[in-house]
Design a protein around this motif. Sequence first.
Motif, short mmCIF file in Angstrom:
data_model
loop_
_atom_site.label_atom_id
_atom_site.label_comp_id
_atom_site.label_asym_id
_atom_site.label_seq_id
_atom_site.Cartn_x
_atom_site.Cartn_y
_atom_site.Cartn_z
N PRO A 198 -2.24 41.54 135.13
CA PRO A 198 -2.78 42.75 135.79
C PRO A 198 -2.86 43.90 134.80
CG PRO A 198 -0.50 42.43 136.42
CD PRO A 198 -0.88 41.22 135.62
N SER A 199 -3.84 44.83 134.96
CA SER A 199 -3.97 46.01 134.11
C SER A 199 -2.87 47.00 134.47
CB SER A 199 -5.35 46.64 134.30
OG SER A 199 -5.51 47.02 135.65
N VAL A 200 -2.35 47.79 133.46
CA VAL A 200 -1.29 48.76 133.66
C VAL A 200 -1.86 50.00 134.34
CG1 VAL A 200 0.43 50.22 132.54
CG2 VAL A 200 -0.07 47.92 131.65
N SER A 201 -1.24 50.47 135.42
CA SER A 201 -1.68 51.68 136.11
C SER A 201 -0.45 52.37 136.69
CB SER A 201 -2.68 51.36 137.22
OG SER A 201 -2.07 50.56 138.22
N VAL A 202 -0.61 53.66 136.99
CA VAL A 202 0.47 54.48 137.51
C VAL A 202 0.10 54.93 138.92
CG1 VAL A 202 1.78 56.62 137.21
CG2 VAL A 202 1.08 55.28 135.21
N GLU A 203 1.08 54.81 139.82
CA GLU A 203 0.85 55.26 141.19
C GLU A 203 1.06 56.77 141.26
OE1 GLU A 203 1.94 53.25 145.28
OE2 GLU A 203 3.64 54.42 144.55
N VAL A 204 0.11 57.47 141.84
CA VAL A 204 0.16 58.92 141.91
C VAL A 204 -0.21 59.40 143.30
CG1 VAL A 204 -0.41 59.20 139.46
CG2 VAL A 204 -2.24 59.17 141.17
N THR A 205 0.18 60.65 143.58
CA THR A 205 -0.33 61.36 144.76
C THR A 205 -1.22 62.50 144.27
OG1 THR A 205 1.58 62.84 144.86
CG2 THR A 205 1.70 60.78 146.12
N THR A 206 -2.17 62.88 145.10
CA THR A 206 -3.18 63.84 144.65
C THR A 206 -3.39 64.95 145.69
OG1 THR A 206 -4.99 62.56 145.62
CG2 THR A 206 -4.37 62.06 143.33
N ALA A 207 -4.11 65.96 145.27
CA ALA A 207 -4.56 67.05 146.15
C ALA A 207 -5.88 67.56 145.59
CB ALA A 207 -3.52 68.16 146.20
N MET A 208 -6.67 68.17 146.45
CA MET A 208 -7.98 68.68 146.03
C MET A 208 -7.82 70.14 145.57
SD MET A 208 -9.90 66.13 146.31
CE MET A 208 -11.45 66.98 145.92
N ALA A 254 -9.90 81.82 140.74
CA ALA A 254 -9.31 80.72 139.97
C ALA A 254 -9.12 79.53 140.88
CB ALA A 254 -7.98 81.16 139.35
N TRP A 255 -8.78 78.39 140.25
CA TRP A 255 -8.50 77.17 141.01
C TRP A 255 -7.07 77.24 141.53
CZ3 TRP A 255 -12.42 74.21 142.24
CH2 TRP A 255 -13.54 74.14 141.42
N ALA A 256 -6.90 76.98 142.82
CA ALA A 256 -5.57 76.90 143.42
C ALA A 256 -5.15 75.44 143.46
CB ALA A 256 -5.58 77.48 144.83
N VAL A 257 -4.03 75.14 142.80
CA VAL A 257 -3.51 73.77 142.76
C VAL A 257 -2.02 73.81 143.03
CG1 VAL A 257 -5.28 73.01 141.12
CG2 VAL A 257 -3.09 73.85 140.27
N PRO A 258 -1.43 72.70 143.52
CA PRO A 258 0.02 72.68 143.72
C PRO A 258 0.75 72.89 142.40
CG PRO A 258 -1.02 70.88 144.90
CD PRO A 258 -2.08 71.47 144.03
N ARG A 259 1.89 73.57 142.48
CA ARG A 259 2.66 73.87 141.28
C ARG A 259 2.99 72.60 140.50
NH1 ARG A 259 5.82 77.41 138.86
NH2 ARG A 259 5.26 79.04 140.32
N GLY A 260 3.31 71.51 141.20
CA GLY A 260 3.70 70.28 140.52
C GLY A 260 2.58 69.64 139.73
N ALA A 261 1.34 70.09 139.94
CA ALA A 261 0.22 69.48 139.22
C ALA A 261 0.12 69.97 137.79
CB ALA A 261 -1.08 69.78 139.96
N ASP A 281 4.17 78.27 145.56
CA ASP A 281 3.96 76.82 145.62
C ASP A 281 2.56 76.44 145.17
OD1 ASP A 281 6.51 76.49 146.64
OD2 ASP A 281 5.85 76.72 148.71
N SER A 282 1.60 77.33 145.37
CA SER A 282 0.23 77.11 144.91
C SER A 282 -0.03 78.08 143.78
CB SER A 282 -0.76 77.35 146.06
OG SER A 282 -2.08 77.15 145.62
#
Length: 342
Positions: A25-35, A271-278, A309-310
């Motif tokens: 299998p190809s190597v990949s990382v599981e992630v969570t996302t937000a728009m 500006a772009w609002a993104v979660p702090r963890g991103a 947080d954002s």
Amino acid sequence: MNPVHLVIPVMLALFPAAQAAQETPSVSVEVTTAMPQQHDFAEMVNGYGSVETDPRATFAVSLPLAGQVTQLMVVTGQTVASGQPLLVFTADPAGRLVFEQAQADLKLTRAALAQTQALYAQHLATQGQLDATRKALADAEANVATQQALGSGRSRIEIKAPIAGVVETIAVATGQRVAAATSLLQLAPAQQRLVRVGVEPGDAARLKVGQAAALVPAFGGATFAGKLLQTGQAVNAQTRLVDVLVSMPADAPLPLGSVVQAQIESAHIQAWAVPRGAVLSDAQGAYLFQIDHDVAHRVDVKLVQPKGDSVGVLGPLKAALPVVVLGSHELADGMAVRVKTP
């Protein structure tokens, strides 16, 4: 040897390797996302300062008499009511002599007027003489009233607070002799305070009178709203910062000298609002990952609002592509990802 016999073993040897490659299998990382979303952010100028009285409202207490301070009844920092005794002052004897001379002049002028009126009734004085004597009496009465208002007629003077406020400074001590018109102490209205804030010289040019500010007590407590009252044009020689003045609510429970952080809104920006963890950072600066067809792509950004947080970022983000929120620390540019489903 037959060449065909050589090809067959080679092909048989390569077949397991090819099959194993297909099965790996190809190597990949599981992630969570937000728009990402466009949002209005405020650019902030931060600085620290302290609460002080508004210098425009400070009231200096003085007397137009020379004399001696015989009793101090307040201390620096004390809150006083209007009319509350502040100190006791003993006027010099010379002041009493001036008042007594004014009274004597008034007595003589009254007698002169009575005499002139009698002569005028006998047609022995003119109207001009009578008017001049009346004018002299009015001047003598005004002089006595002035001396009384100045306190010349009293040897012991109790000075009271002309306004309600806080004793900001005391310039004299008990027993001290002072000249006329010497400032004895200064009062500041209790409700008229402001915050003197030091900001970096490079940030001072971005500030304008009227900009909103959030005042955060350095040792905890509620945040208060204020406005920029005055911008500085010179660097403070002691702090090497530029001093600016920020208003504060009259009912803010912050005593004089309290240390406060001021967050001044210098401008607003989209500006772009993104979660702090991103948002991550390395030697090249801040960055994040966006996903396109299950592949992570690094996007370099600039933080414009790093609080909350954002957070706000500037950069070539694509609105239709999600940003990685969790799992980004394991990613590199171009790495395959699996988006975790809720």
